[in-house]
Design a protein around this motif. Structure first.
Motif, PDB file in Angstrom:
ATOM      1  N   HIS A  54       0.847  -1.192   0.000  1.00  0.00           N
ATOM      2  CA  HIS A  54       0.000   0.000   0.000  1.00  0.00           C
ATOM      3  C   HIS A  54       0.883   1.244   0.000  1.00  0.00           C
ATOM      4  N   TRP A  55       0.542   2.204  -0.840  1.00  0.00           N
ATOM      5  CA  TRP A  55       1.201   3.510  -0.874  1.00  0.00           C
ATOM      6  C   TRP A  55       0.112   4.544  -0.646  1.00  0.00           C
ATOM      7  N   TYR A  56       0.124   5.142   0.532  1.00  0.00           N
ATOM      8  CA  TYR A  56      -0.920   6.105   0.871  1.00  0.00           C
ATOM      9  C   TYR A  56      -0.516   7.514   0.448  1.00  0.00           C
ATOM     10  N   HIS A  57      -1.513   8.314   0.115  1.00  0.00           N
ATOM     11  CA  HIS A  57      -1.280   9.686  -0.321  1.00  0.00           C
ATOM     12  C   HIS A  57      -0.787  10.545   0.840  1.00  0.00           C
ATOM     13  N   SER A  58       0.004  11.548   0.496  1.00  0.00           N
ATOM     14  CA  SER A  58       0.489  12.476   1.510  1.00  0.00           C
ATOM     15  C   SER A  58      -0.448  13.677   1.590  1.00  0.00           C
ATOM     16  N   CYS A  59      -0.366  14.397   2.699  1.00  0.00           N
ATOM     17  CA  CYS A  59      -1.251  15.542   2.910  1.00  0.00           C
ATOM     18  C   CYS A  59      -0.776  16.787   2.163  1.00  0.00           C
ATOM     19  N   ARG A  60       0.517  16.866   1.878  1.00  0.00           N
ATOM     20  CA  ARG A  60       1.140  17.990   1.178  1.00  0.00           C
ATOM     21  C   ARG A  60       0.955  19.318   1.905  1.00  0.00           C
ATOM     22  N   ASP A  61       0.696  19.235   3.197  1.00  0.00           N
ATOM     23  CA  ASP A  61       0.569  20.443   4.008  1.00  0.00           C
ATOM     24  C   ASP A  61       1.948  21.067   4.195  1.00  0.00           C
ATOM     25  N   CYS A  67       6.097  15.522   4.368  1.00  0.00           N
ATOM     26  CA  CYS A  67       5.905  16.006   2.996  1.00  0.00           C
ATOM     27  C   CYS A  67       6.940  17.043   2.589  1.00  0.00           C
ATOM     28  N   GLN A  68       7.370  17.839   3.512  1.00  0.00           N
ATOM     29  CA  GLN A  68       8.235  18.961   3.176  1.00  0.00           C
ATOM     30  C   GLN A  68       9.713  18.710   3.463  1.00  0.00           C
ATOM     31  N   ASN A  69      10.079  17.501   3.826  1.00  0.00           N
ATOM     32  CA  ASN A  69      11.461  17.214   4.211  1.00  0.00           C
ATOM     33  C   ASN A  69      12.452  17.511   3.083  1.00  0.00           C
ATOM     34  N   ARG A  70      12.154  17.059   1.866  1.00  0.00           N
ATOM     35  CA  ARG A  70      13.076  17.302   0.741  1.00  0.00           C
ATOM     36  C   ARG A  70      13.228  18.789   0.460  1.00  0.00           C
ATOM     37  N   ALA A  71      12.116  19.503   0.448  1.00  0.00           N
ATOM     38  CA  ALA A  71      12.164  20.942   0.184  1.00  0.00           C
ATOM     39  C   ALA A  71      12.956  21.658   1.276  1.00  0.00           C
ATOM     40  N   THR A  72      12.770  21.234   2.520  1.00  0.00           N
ATOM     41  CA  THR A  72      13.498  21.841   3.638  1.00  0.00           C
ATOM     42  C   THR A  72      14.991  21.583   3.504  1.00  0.00           C
ATOM     43  N   GLN A  73      15.359  20.347   3.179  1.00  0.00           N
ATOM     44  CA  GLN A  73      16.771  20.014   3.019  1.00  0.00           C
ATOM     45  C   GLN A  73      17.405  20.801   1.878  1.00  0.00           C
ATOM     46  N   ALA A  74      16.691  20.913   0.767  1.00  0.00           N
ATOM     47  CA  ALA A  74      17.210  21.661  -0.386  1.00  0.00           C
ATOM     48  C   ALA A  74      17.388  23.130  -0.027  1.00  0.00           C
TER      49      ALA A  74
END
Length: 128
Positions: A54-61, A67-74
């Motif tokens: 199962h791959w559940y959708h993220s909230c993208r909040d 959800c924001q870990n990659r953007a924060t790291q970048a």
């Protein structure tokens, strides 16, 4: 070594939403639902071994660490590349609590005066 607790687990265990306004309750609800059955998802099946996943959708909040870990790291990496090779100091200037109402009523003016005062103080320290 014990596993680190996630924000989602902490909210699921300890959140009492009664005291929250609508916006905060919505954010907390999104974080609790992120990558769970509540948001739906996909069911993947391997054609060769019939294993299902199962791959559940993220909230993208924007507040969600999952959800924001990659953007924060970048963002952190971009900021780090722009830093000069000098010692940095973090200074905090605060206003008395009695001015909180004025800040809400006249934020531009109060912030302008605060930064003006901060600059005068730092300039005086620098000259000494």
């Amino acid at each position: 070594m014990p596993e680190r607790a996630t924000i989602q687990e902490i909210l699921n265990r300890f959140l009492v939403a009664d005291g929250l306004d609508y916006r905060r309750r919505k954010v907390c609800g999104n974080l609790q639902a992120c990558r769970t059955e509540r948001l739906g998802g996909l069911q993947l099946r391997c054609d060769q071994c019939d294993t299902e996943q199962h791959w559940y959708h993220s909230c993208r909040d924007r507040h969600c660490p999952q959800c924001q870990n990659r953007a924060t790291q970048a963002w952190c990496e971009r900021q780090h590349r722009q830093m000069l090779p000098v010692t940095y100091y973090h200074l905090v200037f605060t206003l008395p609590h009695e001015l909180n109402v004025w800040v809400q009523l006249h934020p531009r003016e109060i912030h302008r005066l605060l930064f003006q005062s901060v600059w005068s103080t730092l300039k005086a320290f620098g000259q000494d």
